[in-house]
Design a protein around this motif. Structure first.
Motif, short mmCIF file in Angstrom:
data_model
loop_
_atom_site.label_atom_id
_atom_site.label_comp_id
_atom_site.label_asym_id
_atom_site.label_seq_id
_atom_site.Cartn_x
_atom_site.Cartn_y
_atom_site.Cartn_z
N ALA A 56 0.83 -1.20 0.00
CA ALA A 56 0.00 0.00 0.00
C ALA A 56 0.87 1.25 0.00
CB ALA A 56 -0.92 0.00 1.21
N ALA A 57 1.96 1.24 0.76
CA ALA A 57 2.85 2.39 0.81
C ALA A 57 3.52 2.61 -0.54
CB ALA A 57 3.90 2.21 1.89
N SER A 58 3.95 1.53 -1.21
CA SER A 58 4.60 1.69 -2.51
C SER A 58 3.59 2.16 -3.56
CB SER A 58 5.27 0.40 -2.95
OG SER A 58 4.31 -0.59 -3.21
N THR A 59 2.32 1.75 -3.43
CA THR A 59 1.29 2.22 -4.36
C THR A 59 1.07 3.71 -4.18
OG1 THR A 59 0.22 0.07 -4.32
CG2 THR A 59 -1.10 1.91 -5.08
N ARG A 60 1.05 4.18 -2.92
CA ARG A 60 0.88 5.61 -2.67
C ARG A 60 2.04 6.40 -3.25
NH1 ARG A 60 -1.16 3.89 2.47
NH2 ARG A 60 0.93 4.08 3.33
N VAL A 61 3.25 5.89 -3.08
CA VAL A 61 4.42 6.59 -3.61
C VAL A 61 4.36 6.66 -5.12
CG1 VAL A 61 6.93 6.42 -3.90
CG2 VAL A 61 5.90 6.08 -1.65
N SER A 62 4.01 5.55 -5.77
CA SER A 62 3.95 5.55 -7.23
C SER A 62 2.81 6.44 -7.73
CB SER A 62 3.82 4.13 -7.77
OG SER A 62 2.62 3.54 -7.33
N GLN A 63 1.69 6.51 -6.99
CA GLN A 63 0.60 7.40 -7.39
C GLN A 63 1.05 8.85 -7.32
OE1 GLN A 63 -2.70 6.42 -4.85
NE2 GLN A 63 -3.74 5.30 -6.47
N TRP A 64 1.71 9.22 -6.21
CA TRP A 64 2.15 10.59 -6.08
C TRP A 64 3.22 10.94 -7.10
CZ3 TRP A 64 -0.60 14.20 -4.22
CH2 TRP A 64 -1.51 13.93 -3.22
N SER A 65 4.06 10.02 -7.46
CA SER A 65 5.04 10.32 -8.50
C SER A 65 4.35 10.54 -9.84
CB SER A 65 6.09 9.22 -8.60
OG SER A 65 5.51 8.01 -9.04
N GLY A 66 3.28 9.79 -10.11
CA GLY A 66 2.51 9.98 -11.33
C GLY A 66 1.81 11.32 -11.36
N TYR A 67 1.20 11.71 -10.23
CA TYR A 67 0.52 13.01 -10.16
C TYR A 67 1.52 14.16 -10.24
CZ TYR A 67 -3.85 10.73 -8.94
OH TYR A 67 -4.98 9.96 -8.96
N ALA A 68 2.67 14.02 -9.62
CA ALA A 68 3.70 15.05 -9.71
C ALA A 68 4.20 15.20 -11.14
CB ALA A 68 4.86 14.72 -8.77
#
Length: 151
Positions: free
Chosen positions: A80-92
């Motif tokens: 879940a933490a890695s999914t959040r990180v990858s989502q935020w990198s995509g949004y950034a």
């Protein structure tokens, strides 16, 4: 000359009183740092500073504390933490690419494309692809329109 333990020359340990005291102190410190207050727990022999035979007591398997978090729960939290990180990198990446359409197209377009490629590699395929596309459009628009502006 240093006195040997017990004053007997026939002792096989060969440790002086001060060495034995230092040894006991190190063992107690190790047990305190590991959270073992009563000394009835098992710890590795490598951490015992060459422990003497009989100084380390073994613990029964039934008395061992059970882990508070299961392995599956820990893995799901990590996922879940890695999914959040990858989502935020995509949004950034998408934000940088979108801003590149209006300001600093070379800098933000390149950064958006780079972050988009990272997000794509982390599993956020749609966000990464959109960021790459918008960043490329911002860069291409800049390099196509700048010669017309300065001519």
């Amino acid at each position: 000359m240093k006195r040997r333990l017990g004053g007997h020359a026939s002792r096989s340990s060969g440790m002086t009183r001060s060495e034995a005291a230092l040894h006991r102190y190190k063992l107690q410190q190790l047990q305190r740092e590991a959270g073992h207050g009563d000394g009835g727990e098992e710890f590795a022999a490598e951490a015992g500073f060459g422990a003497l035979p009989g100084t380390v007591r073994r613990e029964k398997a039934s008395r061992r504390p059970k882990p508070s978090v299961s392995r599956r729960e820990a893995e799901s939290r990590t996922a879940a933490a890695s999914t959040r990180v990858s989502q935020w990198s995509g949004y950034a990446a998408l934000l940088a690419s979108a801003l590149a359409l209006f300001i600093f197209p070379v800098l933000l377009g390149s950064a958006g494309m780079l972050l988009g490629a990272v997000a794509y590699g982390l599993g956020q395929r749609k966000l990464g692809a959109w960021a790459l596309t918008v960043g490329l459009l911002a860069l291409a628009g800049y390099f196509i329109l700048v010669p017309f502006f300065y001519s």
